[in-house]
Design an enzyme around this catalytic site. Structure first.
Site, PDB file in Angstrom:
ATOM      1  N   TYR A   7       0.970  -1.296   0.363  1.00 18.03           N
ATOM      2  CA  TYR A   7      -0.192   0.280  -0.097  1.00 18.03           C
ATOM      3  C   TYR A   7       1.180   0.939   0.331  1.00 18.03           C
ATOM      4  O   TYR A   7       1.761   1.974   1.336  1.00 18.03           O
ATOM      5  CB  TYR A   7      -0.823   0.190   1.250  1.00 18.03           C
ATOM      6  N   ASP A  25      -2.733  -1.533  -4.237  1.00 13.94           N
ATOM      7  CA  ASP A  25      -2.242   0.014  -4.144  1.00 13.94           C
ATOM      8  C   ASP A  25      -1.096   0.939  -4.332  1.00 13.94           C
ATOM      9  O   ASP A  25      -0.834   0.821  -3.323  1.00 13.94           O
ATOM     10  CB  ASP A  25      -3.245   0.739  -3.355  1.00 13.94           C
TER      11      ASP A  25
END
Lengths: 261, 261
Positions: B111, B151
């Site tokens: 992330y 992400d």
DNA sequence: CATGAGAAG
DNA sequence: CTTCTCATG
């Protein structure tokens, strides 16, 4: 003439849950709201001021916290904000007291401090109680009618709380708080609903959100309409409205009717 | 073998909105979640770990913030947390990187920092990009298969964003970020979905909550499954799942299928 | 515009 | 258990 007092626990949340319907239905002349938790400019655009009423807001300095608002269909003048206090906040930064005059009737819209979070707040509440009692004398002693309305955050007697035994040590039902309430009555404030109903168990005006307290009616009566002798003379009846306002707030509205002359 | 990566924007909120149904339906072997925003002990009691999976949580120090969690039906070993970094937080206090090994396959659950709040965070992200690129070489260069999933908070090309012109100065589509993504591809990471679909407009994996961005499909592709050459050999197909997971998170899950041998 | 924390009730 | 703010995305 009809007067309503109601702790809304957030006027924005209450509006979402149908406050407007209640206002329409109850058809009151004076509405005194506590724990409004908003500035007028924070109201959503789908909100509009109740039609036919004049509004006076008295928010706290701190956003989203406390604050009272008075609404009147009768022409209203602002008399004062806050109580004369030994706590050095005579500006009433927590938005707890707004006094308005409607003809010859004075209405005190009051949201008394809650002491349940920490001892510091209980100490604040206790000091407030002393200051408030003295401050209120000028109203109770007046030959003109006066009402002291709002969330006083104290259940007076064992009839005013579902579980008196279990709450002897809970802020709002402490001995000193209940004795203070006795003194409030002694100086001349009349508890209209209690005098009307007599010494029965309940009714309550607030229920915890925990468990199924409201459903089981395990509540407290902490919202009051108190009257000085002049106002008591015209008193007709009072009640706590359980239905209708049911899901709007964790408090129920208290209503009192008075003769017009 | 099926791999899923998904930014959940709060696993507790996602669970309320039907995460369990998705997990059941998608039938993946490895699920890599980002922005979990919870410690395992904060999960509500009506939640239970997906049956048949092993879970490894890597939360941030700060409650309710960031954090990744990897879920595997294949026996899994924890390899490392965080990237070797010049930022003095090699402990990965923001819970951004968890590497696990499943047989001979390494899975990086990542992330990447969001730079949109203030310049300080953009600087942090930029430094992170540099450190991460170097750190990732050992995986991309390995003869064993490795996947870099998560992400990445960057849309690579104009095809990866609905409004390229309007976002030239928005964090996540800055020139230096896009050039960094070029370098990531240069060192050997393959963008499986893009290679699979070719240079078409979209598909997107994230939509702003403002306006009707999702409904109008005005999104960004910022969630990726990247593969080293060894992993690419067994790649079959990839897609972004728009339906089903639709209301669970503001991101959509990315899925890739690989041959078992 | 949504998540979650945290203060307050 | 609910309100609202605030930081973060």
């Amino acid at each position: 003439m009809r007067v309503v007092t109601w702790n809304l626990n957030g006027i924005r949340a209450a509006h979402r849950k149908g406050l407007d319907d209640f206002i329409e239905k109850i058809d009151a002349d004076i509405m005194l709201f506590q724990e409004v938790r908003a500035l007028p400019e924070q109201m959503p655009k789908d909100w509009s001021e109740p039609e036919g009423y004049e509004l006076i807001w008295h928010p706290a300095d701190k956003k989203g916290y406390s604050g009272v608002m008075s609404c009147s269909r009768i022409e209203m003048d602002e008399i004062e904000r806050g109580i004369d206090t030994n706590l050095d906040d005579s500006r009433d930064p927590e938005g707890r007291v707004l006094v308005t005059k409607h003809g010859n009737l004075s209405c005190i819209n009051m949201y008394l401090p809650n002491g349940s979070s920490r001892q510091e707040r209980q100490d604040y509440k206790d000091q407030w109680l002393e200051d408030m009692l003295d401050w209120s004398r000028k109203f109770v002693e007046s030959k003109e009618p006066a009402l002291l309305c709002g969330d006083l955050n104290i259940a007076h007697t064992e009839n005013d709380i579902w579980n008196p035994k279990g709450n002897k040590r809970t802020s709002g039902f402490l001995d000193n708080e209940r004795q203070w309430f006795d003194r409030l009555i002694d100086i001349g404030w009349e508890d209209l609903l209690r005098n009307h109903l007599g010494p029965i168990k309940g009714p309550y005006s607030w229920w915890s959100n925990r468990g199924r307290a409201r459903e089981l009616d395990r509540g407290w009566r902490i919202d009051y309409i108190l009257a000085n002798p002049a106002a008591s003379e015209t008193f007709i009846s009072a009640e706590i409205i359980r239905e209708g306002g049911l899901t709007v707030s964790d408090h129920a509205p208290v209503v009192a009717d008075f003769a017009d002359e």
